[in-house]
Design a protein around this motif. Sequence first.
Motif, short mmCIF file in Angstrom:
data_model
loop_
_atom_site.label_atom_id
_atom_site.label_comp_id
_atom_site.label_asym_id
_atom_site.label_seq_id
_atom_site.Cartn_x
_atom_site.Cartn_y
_atom_site.Cartn_z
N VAL A 129 0.85 -1.19 0.00
CA VAL A 129 0.00 0.00 0.00
C VAL A 129 0.89 1.24 0.00
O VAL A 129 2.11 1.15 0.13
CB VAL A 129 -0.97 0.01 1.20
CG1 VAL A 129 -1.92 -1.17 1.13
CG2 VAL A 129 -0.19 -0.02 2.51
N ASP A 132 3.45 1.86 3.53
CA ASP A 132 3.52 0.48 3.99
C ASP A 132 4.65 0.33 5.01
O ASP A 132 5.81 0.64 4.71
CB ASP A 132 3.75 -0.46 2.80
CG ASP A 132 3.34 -1.88 3.08
OD1 ASP A 132 3.73 -2.42 4.13
OD2 ASP A 132 2.61 -2.46 2.26
N THR A 151 5.87 0.13 -2.86
CA THR A 151 5.17 1.13 -2.08
C THR A 151 5.43 2.49 -2.74
O THR A 151 6.06 2.57 -3.80
CB THR A 151 5.68 1.17 -0.63
OG1 THR A 151 7.01 1.70 -0.62
CG2 THR A 151 5.69 -0.24 -0.03
N TRP A 190 -8.97 -1.08 -5.56
CA TRP A 190 -8.86 -0.13 -4.46
C TRP A 190 -7.60 0.71 -4.63
O TRP A 190 -6.50 0.18 -4.76
CB TRP A 190 -8.79 -0.87 -3.12
CG TRP A 190 -10.08 -1.44 -2.62
CD1 TRP A 190 -10.34 -2.75 -2.38
CD2 TRP A 190 -11.26 -0.72 -2.25
NE1 TRP A 190 -11.62 -2.91 -1.89
CE2 TRP A 190 -12.21 -1.67 -1.80
CE3 TRP A 190 -11.61 0.63 -2.27
CZ2 TRP A 190 -13.48 -1.32 -1.37
CZ3 TRP A 190 -12.88 0.99 -1.83
CH2 TRP A 190 -13.79 0.03 -1.39
N HIS A 192 -5.94 2.58 -2.52
CA HIS A 192 -4.89 2.60 -1.50
C HIS A 192 -3.83 1.57 -1.82
O HIS A 192 -2.73 1.60 -1.25
CB HIS A 192 -5.48 2.34 -0.10
CG HIS A 192 -5.99 0.94 0.09
ND1 HIS A 192 -7.24 0.54 -0.35
CD2 HIS A 192 -5.42 -0.15 0.66
CE1 HIS A 192 -7.41 -0.73 -0.04
NE2 HIS A 192 -6.33 -1.17 0.56
N MET A 193 -4.13 0.67 -2.76
CA MET A 193 -3.15 -0.26 -3.29
C MET A 193 -2.36 0.47 -4.37
O MET A 193 -2.94 1.10 -5.26
CB MET A 193 -3.81 -1.51 -3.87
CG MET A 193 -4.79 -2.19 -2.93
SD MET A 193 -3.99 -2.96 -1.51
CE MET A 193 -3.25 -4.38 -2.29
#
Length: 352
Positions: A129, A132, A151, A190, A192-193
């Motif tokens: 994410v 991370d 990340t 998503w 946030h990934m």
Amino acid sequence: MLANLKELSEKLGLSQTTVSRALNGYPEVSETTRQRVIDAAREHNYAPDSSARRLATGKTRTIGHVVPISKHDMINPHFTDFIAGAGAVYNRRGYDMLISVVDADKETETYRAMKRNRRVDGVIVHGPVASDARPGLLHSLGLPFVVHGRTLQDDDSYSWVDVNNRRAFAEATRYLIGLGHRRIALVNGWEHMVFARRRREGYEEALREAGIAVDPLLMSSNEMIEPVGHEAMTAFLASDDPPTAVLVASALSALGVMGAVREHGLGPGTDISIISYDDKLSFLDIGPDGMGLTVIRSGIGEAGRHCADMLIDMIEGRRGIVHMLLEASLVPGTSTGPPAGVAVSGKSAAGR
């Protein structure tokens, strides 16, 4: 079956020391000799005592994967295909695999326990994410690791294997623009990934290059599963100004998108264009030779193989920090064409 190291050594015509070092991953043994020993051990069902091996070498010859339980699917097809690719490498190089399924709030402690109890020689980190904490944690523990993805932090400080998601989605968007589309929707994962965030950035980059305004109403960010893809596409098609084309972040989402398109009496490639990311899932061929979709293709099993080889090389002292950026390929199928009523000639119409 060979009962002990001495019998295996005699069978191979090698010293017991060489055979033991080959089986235990010592770097001074050549890869040719190591593979010969591993093949012979497998053929004759010989396996060294794991407890004795751990005491002698300090190594477990085991790679860890931590799977946190959350509201998302615990084990999904993307993860299982990745594991199949990685597992083939573990088998070839004489390593085992430990998969720990834990509550999401226990993930950090699980890594600490793996190190403290010497259960694994290294781990592969999944689903990075934006912010991370895991790379920093694993560095502090001294536990070798490779990240599948990146990340948004200091990605020069650790090894990773990733797809150039930004470029892939920029090129797919440009392809649709070249066909004459200006209302292009995005059914994304998503955000946030990090992979999903970079895919949106590539999509927006190509729109801006072409002077097309980014419309938030044409973007969806959610789980990459069939019902969510269906829901997002249904909403797009019900809008006052529906898209003429759509980019989809996964094969599973694409199944839902295709269902919604057909429910509205529309034909892929004629009434609306569809391009989907394709992980080359073992059970689902959405590309030109399967369901016929135009796809952005990069196999997740291949990524698993690269991550496994990279991590084992690190554990065995063969290499340090390595970065591998894979390029996805745009493979035209029958699901893309110019907007209805627009004639486009030349290479840009190749998707038809």
